[in-house]
Design an enzyme around this catalytic site. Structure first.
Site, short mmCIF file in Angstrom:
data_model
loop_
_atom_site.label_atom_id
_atom_site.label_comp_id
_atom_site.label_asym_id
_atom_site.label_seq_id
_atom_site.Cartn_x
_atom_site.Cartn_y
_atom_site.Cartn_z
N LYS A 121 -5.99 -8.05 -0.24
CA LYS A 121 -5.20 -7.61 -1.40
C LYS A 121 -4.39 -8.77 -1.98
O LYS A 121 -4.42 -9.03 -3.18
CB LYS A 121 -4.28 -6.45 -1.00
N ASP A 139 -3.60 -1.88 -4.38
CA ASP A 139 -2.42 -1.52 -3.59
C ASP A 139 -2.27 0.00 -3.65
O ASP A 139 -3.14 0.71 -4.16
CB ASP A 139 -1.17 -2.25 -4.12
#
Ligand code: SF4
Length: 215
Positions: A121, A139
């Site tokens: 991420k 996220d």
């Protein structure tokens, strides 16, 4: 509505409603952004922006940060979540930048995930924000909003599956912007508890909203 058509509608809405969509983290260069993104895991951008000015001022470069200790960095970041681990990651990350990357933040996923504290991420945020690559960082907001709207099917149960599905339909050149659209929409409108559907411009196409109004 066909999937591609849904994506067109949602993108067109955001283009109109949110022409400027950027990270809310404060930073001046890739190194500072990398620090801020590592710190922001499980923490709010607002909290990170409160503590980074002092940290950036005293440790403005990988060299400066590599030459200090996690114990020193801890004192700057003690109010964020998991400060012990994050302090170790920041110093380790700076050391690796110096040793393996000539002091520069690398641009590829493979290189970025080698850095301490950097997962997929975070690597995708750096790739998209710094290098404008078509990397979708999923996220909690991106995951929730894209599922609620129906951009991804319920079978996409992981961030990775969600990333793959989103990037299948979103044109490469607007993947970075779409990442911010979904985050900002999730942060301010499609919030986790009690989404503000009545004031949401996406309700006409939203799967979650349809399910509410059918009851
Ligand atoms: S209509 Fe409600 S659930 Fe759907 S995107 Fe908007 S706020 Fe989220």
């Amino acid at each position: 509505m066909r999937k591609q058509e849904l994506y067109h509608k949602i993108i067109a809405y955001f283009e109109e409603a949110m022409p400027i969509a950027e990270t809310e983290l404060h930073y001046k260069d890739p190194f500072q952004l990398l620090i801020a993104v590592i710190l922001s895991a499980q923490c709010t951008d607002k909290r990170i922006n409160m503590i980074t000015p002092a940290l950036f001022q005293d440790y403005p470069t990988p060299e400066a940060m590599a030459n200090t200790t996690p114990e020193v960095i801890y004192e700057y970041i003690r109010s964020v979540s998991y400060p012990n681990n994050k302090a170790k990651h920041l110093v380790g990350m700076a050391k690796m930048l110096i040793k393996d990357f000539n002091g520069e933040v690398p641009s590829t996923l493979e290189e970025l995930v080698k850095l301490p504290g950097v997962g997929r991420k975070t690597a995708n945020v750096i790739q998209s924000v710094v290098f404008n690559k078509a990397a979708m960082a999923v996220d909690t907001h991106v995951f929730r909003v894209s599922h609620r709207i129906g951009l991804v099917p319920e079978s996409c149960t992981t961030p990775f599956a969600t990333e793959k599905e989103l990037t299948k339909y979103i044109p490469d050149e607007i993947v970075p912007k779409t990442h911010h659209w979904l985050i900002l929409h999730g942060r301010y409108t499609c919030i986790a508890r009690n989404p503000k559907c009545d004031e949401c411009g996406l309700k006409e196409w939203c799967k979650h909203y349809r399910s509410l109004t059918r009851k």
